[in-house]
Design a protein around this motif. Structure first.
Motif, PDB file in Angstrom:
ATOM      1  N   TYR A   1      10.063  -2.670  -7.127  1.00  0.00           N
ATOM      2  CA  TYR A   1      10.481  -4.078  -7.193  1.00  0.00           C
ATOM      3  C   TYR A   1       9.722  -4.858  -6.133  1.00  0.00           C
ATOM      4  N   GLU A   2       8.928  -5.819  -6.576  1.00  0.00           N
ATOM      5  CA  GLU A   2       8.038  -6.560  -5.681  1.00  0.00           C
ATOM      6  C   GLU A   2       8.376  -8.048  -5.752  1.00  0.00           C
ATOM      7  N   GLN A   3       8.445  -8.687  -4.579  1.00  0.00           N
ATOM      8  CA  GLN A   3       8.832 -10.101  -4.553  1.00  0.00           C
ATOM      9  C   GLN A   3       7.763 -11.033  -5.115  1.00  0.00           C
ATOM     10  N   ALA A   4       6.479 -10.637  -4.997  1.00  0.00           N
ATOM     11  CA  ALA A   4       5.394 -11.535  -5.407  1.00  0.00           C
ATOM     12  C   ALA A   4       5.315 -11.639  -6.929  1.00  0.00           C
TER      13      ALA A   4
ATOM     14  N   GLY B   1       6.343   3.260   5.768  1.00  0.00           N
ATOM     15  CA  GLY B   1       5.261   2.343   6.124  1.00  0.00           C
ATOM     16  C   GLY B   1       5.686   1.380   7.226  1.00  0.00           C
ATOM     17  N   ASP B   2       5.175   0.146   7.144  1.00  0.00           N
ATOM     18  CA  ASP B   2       5.484  -0.855   8.180  1.00  0.00           C
ATOM     19  C   ASP B   2       6.991  -1.056   8.350  1.00  0.00           C
ATOM     20  N   ALA B   3       7.739  -0.921   7.290  1.00  0.00           N
ATOM     21  CA  ALA B   3       9.193  -1.090   7.406  1.00  0.00           C
ATOM     22  C   ALA B   3       9.770  -0.069   8.388  1.00  0.00           C
TER      23      ALA B   3
ATOM     24  N   VAL C   1      -9.127  -4.001   4.356  1.00  0.00           N
ATOM     25  CA  VAL C   1      -8.471  -2.966   5.135  1.00  0.00           C
ATOM     26  C   VAL C   1      -9.453  -1.815   5.347  1.00  0.00           C
ATOM     27  N   ALA C   2      -9.370  -1.190   6.521  1.00  0.00           N
ATOM     28  CA  ALA C   2     -10.200  -0.013   6.787  1.00  0.00           C
ATOM     29  C   ALA C   2      -9.347   1.223   6.543  1.00  0.00           C
ATOM     30  N   LEU C   3      -9.835   2.088   5.673  1.00  0.00           N
ATOM     31  CA  LEU C   3      -9.084   3.293   5.313  1.00  0.00           C
ATOM     32  C   LEU C   3      -9.792   4.511   5.872  1.00  0.00           C
TER      33      LEU C   3
ATOM     34  N   HIS D   1      -5.853   0.165  16.163  1.00  0.00           N
ATOM     35  CA  HIS D   1      -6.453   1.424  15.695  1.00  0.00           C
ATOM     36  C   HIS D   1      -6.703   1.356  14.187  1.00  0.00           C
ATOM     37  N   GLY D   2      -6.391   0.237  13.552  1.00  0.00           N
ATOM     38  CA  GLY D   2      -6.572   0.114  12.097  1.00  0.00           C
ATOM     39  C   GLY D   2      -5.821   1.199  11.348  1.00  0.00           C
ATOM     40  N   GLN D   3      -4.552   1.440  11.728  1.00  0.00           N
ATOM     41  CA  GLN D   3      -3.842   2.582  11.151  1.00  0.00           C
ATOM     42  C   GLN D   3      -2.602   2.237  10.331  1.00  0.00           C
ATOM     43  N   GLY D   4      -2.180   0.980  10.300  1.00  0.00           N
ATOM     44  CA  GLY D   4      -0.920   0.664   9.612  1.00  0.00           C
ATOM     45  C   GLY D   4      -0.914   1.118   8.161  1.00  0.00           C
ATOM     46  N   ALA D   5      -1.949   0.754   7.423  1.00  0.00           N
ATOM     47  CA  ALA D   5      -2.012   1.122   6.005  1.00  0.00           C
ATOM     48  C   ALA D   5      -2.211   2.632   5.861  1.00  0.00           C
ATOM     49  N   ASN D   6      -3.023   3.186   6.735  1.00  0.00           N
ATOM     50  CA  ASN D   6      -3.294   4.635   6.668  1.00  0.00           C
ATOM     51  C   ASN D   6      -2.023   5.450   6.909  1.00  0.00           C
ATOM     52  N   GLN D   7      -1.217   4.986   7.863  1.00  0.00           N
ATOM     53  CA  GLN D   7       0.036   5.704   8.130  1.00  0.00           C
ATOM     54  C   GLN D   7       1.022   5.526   6.975  1.00  0.00           C
TER      55      GLN D   7
ATOM     56  N   LYS E   1      12.539 -10.289  -5.636  1.00  0.00           N
ATOM     57  CA  LYS E   1      12.740 -10.285  -4.186  1.00  0.00           C
ATOM     58  C   LYS E   1      14.123  -9.708  -3.877  1.00  0.00           C
ATOM     59  N   CYS E   2      14.122  -8.593  -3.187  1.00  0.00           N
ATOM     60  CA  CYS E   2      15.390  -7.954  -2.863  1.00  0.00           C
ATOM     61  C   CYS E   2      16.034  -8.714  -1.689  1.00  0.00           C
ATOM     62  N   VAL E   3      17.257  -9.172  -1.877  1.00  0.00           N
ATOM     63  CA  VAL E   3      17.908  -9.956  -0.811  1.00  0.00           C
ATOM     64  C   VAL E   3      19.045  -9.177  -0.158  1.00  0.00           C
TER      65      VAL E   3
ATOM     66  N   ILE F   1       0.828  -1.208   0.000  1.00  0.00           N
ATOM     67  CA  ILE F   1       0.000   0.000   0.000  1.00  0.00           C
ATOM     68  C   ILE F   1       0.867   1.265   0.000  1.00  0.00           C
ATOM     69  N   GLY F   2       1.930   1.262   0.805  1.00  0.00           N
ATOM     70  CA  GLY F   2       2.802   2.441   0.874  1.00  0.00           C
ATOM     71  C   GLY F   2       3.639   2.611  -0.380  1.00  0.00           C
ATOM     72  N   GLY F   3       4.241   1.539  -0.857  1.00  0.00           N
ATOM     73  CA  GLY F   3       5.121   1.624  -2.022  1.00  0.00           C
ATOM     74  C   GLY F   3       4.369   2.060  -3.274  1.00  0.00           C
TER      75      GLY F   3
ATOM     76  N   HIS G   1     -11.746  -4.360   0.087  1.00  0.00           N
ATOM     77  CA  HIS G   1     -10.905  -5.532  -0.172  1.00  0.00           C
ATOM     78  C   HIS G   1      -9.498  -5.056  -0.523  1.00  0.00           C
ATOM     79  N   ARG G   2      -8.493  -5.706   0.050  1.00  0.00           N
ATOM     80  CA  ARG G   2      -7.114  -5.320  -0.272  1.00  0.00           C
ATOM     81  C   ARG G   2      -6.815  -5.483  -1.748  1.00  0.00           C
ATOM     82  N   ALA G   3      -7.331  -6.568  -2.325  1.00  0.00           N
ATOM     83  CA  ALA G   3      -7.045  -6.817  -3.746  1.00  0.00           C
ATOM     84  C   ALA G   3      -7.594  -5.664  -4.595  1.00  0.00           C
TER      85      ALA G   3
HETATM   86  P1  FAD Z   1       2.723  -3.927   2.870  1.00  0.00           P
HETATM   87  O1  FAD Z   1       1.400  -3.485   2.409  1.00  0.00           O
HETATM   88  O2  FAD Z   1       2.819  -5.123   3.754  1.00  0.00           O
HETATM   89  O3  FAD Z   1       3.592  -4.171   1.564  1.00  0.00           O
HETATM   90  C1  FAD Z   1       4.908  -4.654   1.603  1.00  0.00           C
HETATM   91  C2  FAD Z   1       5.219  -5.238   0.227  1.00  0.00           C
HETATM   92  O4  FAD Z   1       6.605  -5.497   0.139  1.00  0.00           O
HETATM   93  C3  FAD Z   1       4.504  -6.557  -0.039  1.00  0.00           C
HETATM   94  O5  FAD Z   1       3.868  -6.497  -1.296  1.00  0.00           O
HETATM   95  C4  FAD Z   1       5.623  -7.582  -0.002  1.00  0.00           C
HETATM   96  O6  FAD Z   1       5.376  -8.692  -0.835  1.00  0.00           O
HETATM   97  C5  FAD Z   1       6.802  -6.762  -0.483  1.00  0.00           C
HETATM   98  N1  FAD Z   1       8.103  -7.262  -0.049  1.00  0.00           N
HETATM   99  C6  FAD Z   1       8.441  -7.691   1.201  1.00  0.00           C
HETATM  100  N2  FAD Z   1       9.740  -8.037   1.233  1.00  0.00           N
HETATM  101  C7  FAD Z   1      10.227  -7.819  -0.023  1.00  0.00           C
HETATM  102  C8  FAD Z   1      11.508  -7.986  -0.598  1.00  0.00           C
HETATM  103  N3  FAD Z   1      12.543  -8.450   0.108  1.00  0.00           N
HETATM  104  N4  FAD Z   1      11.674  -7.666  -1.899  1.00  0.00           N
HETATM  105  C9  FAD Z   1      10.623  -7.180  -2.643  1.00  0.00           C
HETATM  106  N5  FAD Z   1       9.386  -7.015  -2.131  1.00  0.00           N
HETATM  107  C10 FAD Z   1       9.198  -7.317  -0.840  1.00  0.00           C
HETATM  108  N6  FAD Z   1      -3.999  -1.201   8.522  1.00  0.00           N
HETATM  109  C11 FAD Z   1      -4.976  -0.288   8.340  1.00  0.00           C
HETATM  110  O7  FAD Z   1      -4.662   0.888   8.054  1.00  0.00           O
HETATM  111  N7  FAD Z   1      -6.285  -0.615   8.471  1.00  0.00           N
HETATM  112  C12 FAD Z   1      -6.678  -1.886   8.816  1.00  0.00           C
HETATM  113  O8  FAD Z   1      -7.881  -2.161   8.905  1.00  0.00           O
HETATM  114  C13 FAD Z   1      -5.666  -2.870   9.055  1.00  0.00           C
HETATM  115  N8  FAD Z   1      -5.978  -4.148   9.435  1.00  0.00           N
HETATM  116  C14 FAD Z   1      -4.981  -5.045   9.691  1.00  0.00           C
HETATM  117  C15 FAD Z   1      -5.301  -6.337  10.143  1.00  0.00           C
HETATM  118  C16 FAD Z   1      -4.290  -7.252  10.428  1.00  0.00           C
HETATM  119  C17 FAD Z   1      -4.641  -8.615  10.943  1.00  0.00           C
HETATM  120  C18 FAD Z   1      -2.938  -6.894  10.242  1.00  0.00           C
HETATM  121  C19 FAD Z   1      -1.832  -7.865  10.548  1.00  0.00           C
HETATM  122  C20 FAD Z   1      -2.609  -5.606   9.769  1.00  0.00           C
HETATM  123  C21 FAD Z   1      -3.617  -4.680   9.504  1.00  0.00           C
HETATM  124  N9  FAD Z   1      -3.323  -3.389   9.062  1.00  0.00           N
HETATM  125  C22 FAD Z   1      -4.312  -2.470   8.872  1.00  0.00           C
HETATM  126  C23 FAD Z   1      -1.930  -2.995   8.812  1.00  0.00           C
HETATM  127  C24 FAD Z   1      -1.617  -2.927   7.326  1.00  0.00           C
HETATM  128  O9  FAD Z   1      -1.887  -4.176   6.724  1.00  0.00           O
HETATM  129  C25 FAD Z   1      -0.152  -2.590   7.103  1.00  0.00           C
HETATM  130  O10 FAD Z   1       0.240  -1.610   8.018  1.00  0.00           O
HETATM  131  C26 FAD Z   1       0.065  -2.068   5.681  1.00  0.00           C
HETATM  132  O11 FAD Z   1      -0.223  -3.053   4.723  1.00  0.00           O
HETATM  133  C27 FAD Z   1       1.508  -1.597   5.553  1.00  0.00           C
HETATM  134  O12 FAD Z   1       1.749  -1.146   4.240  1.00  0.00           O
HETATM  135  P2  FAD Z   1       3.197  -1.231   3.650  1.00  0.00           P
HETATM  136  O13 FAD Z   1       3.137  -0.699   2.262  1.00  0.00           O
HETATM  137  O14 FAD Z   1       4.184  -0.642   4.600  1.00  0.00           O
HETATM  138  O15 FAD Z   1       3.518  -2.784   3.618  1.00  0.00           O
END
Ligand code: FAD
Length: 409
Positions: A39-42, A298-300, A52-54, A308-314, A136-138, A20-22, A114-116
């Motif tokens: 660059y995405e590993q999938a 993002g999560d990284a 996800v809740a936005l 708080h349903g905030q990971g994706a939002n942040q 996949k970045c190693v 979501i962040g990238g 839906h995330r998809a």
């Molecule tokens: P991600 O969306 O996880 O994307 C990371 C991407 O990097 C993936 O596509 C992955 O395949 C790719 N990747 C990983 N490693 C590599 C590599 N080495 N090389 C290349 N690609 C790689 N957040 C909300 O805001 N609202 C919600 O309702 C919510 N519900 C949640 C419920 C659960 C159970 C969980 C666990 C989390 C929830 N979150 C929610 C959090 C949210 O899912 C994440 O915070 C959000 O997806 C983070 O976005 P991101 O872009 O940082 O990482």
């Protein structure tokens, strides 16, 4: 062979992770004339069976910057208020905001999606020619003149800036820190999606709802298809001993863990197999979000628990602010290091607060019966509950920030 690419500025920006962040960062940078590569590993962008809740602090940017407001409105459910309930008898403890109130106060919708679907919309917003799957970045070799990304298939790519948007299991965070700092939050959960006909006794199906009780809670919200997405959370005794963060669940263990809860709760969770148990991990706040040519997003940068349903939002807020800082740095000629430091300065306190309150929210939701739970219920039922607990998250406008020191105008 090492390949290369350039942006308008001649700077090569590589984003690792098309989550979501990238994707948001790539879409916003491309909209503004740069040419980052992702660059995405999938092998394909697909996250089946999860939603996800936005909240408004992110949907405002998806609408106003990325231009996907109409698609979101079509695919997502526009949540009608946030309700806290007692998980055992189902009574309403607090009803905070309604759809109309929310739009008025926060200035944008609160969506369940839906995330998809979200990923597809973001991918379209990025456009053609920037996304590289099966990459996949190693390792990142961070040199003085450039960084070289190494992929599992043996390919390499040279870049000037590397954005680690690779999620909660971030490889790039480990490169930056030198070790893995994931921490188990003390809770595990089960997730599921159920159809409306499977939850005939659910009250307020258009709201996002928390059902609270000693040692656990249920969070659910509608998604565009008319289904409900749920996350069921339980306290976990002791450390997480499993190697994997997601383990197979025994049949109906989630139902057994919520024995005696309200019929509507058991009806919802009993309708989904919940075949996997998820350990909820987070990461402590970082001192430095960048090192060398690598910057985290993002999560990284700040993986948090989902209470708080905030990971994706942040992550979306991060992406918009980082894009603004990079573009400003380019236009003002202040350099990438200053731009990345400014991004961290603008984001670190906000996400630290969201991380800490998300963690603390579990304690509040899971209180045992007694005076502390009664005091919590009184606070959630009070007229100022929105302003005290939620307004600061949802009403935040991340791109309205103070001018840089020394800026003119
Ligand atoms: P991600 O969306 O996880 O994307 C990371 C991407 O990097 C993936 O596509 C992955 O395949 C790719 N990747 C990983 N490693 C590599 C590599 N080495 N090389 C290349 N690609 C790689 N957040 C909300 O805001 N609202 C919600 O309702 C919510 N519900 C949640 C419920 C659960 C159970 C969980 C666990 C989390 C929830 N979150 C929610 C959090 C949210 O899912 C994440 O915070 C959000 O997806 C983070 O976005 P991101 O872009 O940082 O990482």
């Amino acid at each position: 062979m090492t390949s290369s690419f350039t942006t308008r500025s001649g700077t090569r920006i590589a984003i690792v992770g098309a989550g979501i962040g990238g994707l948001t960062l790539a879409a916003e940078l491309r909209r503004r004339g740069l040419n980052p590569q992702i660059y995405e590993q999938a092998a394909e962008l697909r996250e089946v069976g999860a939603a996800v809740a936005l909240s408004a602090n992110a949907t405002r940017f998806l609408r106003d910057r990325l231009g996907i407001g109409e698609q979101l409105a079509e695919k997502a459910a526009d949540v009608d208020g946030l309700i806290f309930r007692d998980g055992r008898d189902g009574r309403v403890i607090g009803r905070v905001s309604s759809r109309r109130d929310y739009h008025g106060r926060a200035g944008a919708p609160y969506y369940g999606v839906h995330r998809a679907d979200l990923q597809q919309m973001l991918k379209q917003a990025v456009g053609e020619g920037a996304l590289h799957l099966n990459k996949k970045c190693v390792r990142v070799e961070d040199g003085e003149r450039s960084a070289v990304l190494h992929f599992a298939d043996g390919d390499t790519v040279e870049a000037d800036l590397v954005i680690g948007a690779d999620g909660v299991r971030s490889r790039l965070r480990r490169e930056l820190l030198g070790y893995d700092d994931a921490q188990f939050s003390g809770c595990h959960g089960w997730r599921g999606i159920v159809a409306p006909e499977q939850t005939p006794s659910l009250p307020d199906p258009e709201a996002i709802q928390f059902w609270m009780g000693p040692g656990g809670h249920l969070l659910h919200y509608p998604i565009g298809s008319g289904e409900q997405n749920f996350l069921l959370v339980r306290r976990h005794d002791g450390p997480w001993a499993e190697k994997s963060w997601v383990t197979p669940a025994e049949e109906n263990e989630h139902l057994a863990a919520f024995e005696g809860w309200a019929p509507a709760v058991r009806e919802m969770i009993g309708a989904a197999p919940a075949a996997e148990r998820w350990a909820l991990f987070h990461r402590p706040p970082l001192q430095q979000w960048s090192r060398g040519r690598i910057t985290l997003l993002g999560d990284a940068a700040h993986a948090m628990v989902p209470h708080h349903g905030q990971g994706a939002n942040q992550s979306i807020e991060d992406a918009i602010v980082l894009a603004d800082c990079l573009i400003d740095g380019l236009e003002q000629g202040t350099g990438w290091d200053a731009a990345r430091q400014r991004y961290q300065d603008l984001r670190a306190d906000r996400v630290r607060r969201v991380q800490i309150t998300s963690l603390a929210t579990a304690d509040v939701l899971h209180l045992p019966d007694g005076p502390a739970a009664e005091a919590r219920n009184a606070r959630l039922g009070a007229a100022d509950a929105w302003d005290r607990y939620l307004g600061w998250i949802h009403e935040h406008v991340a791109d309205q920030v103070p001018q840089p020191v020394g800026a003119v105008g």
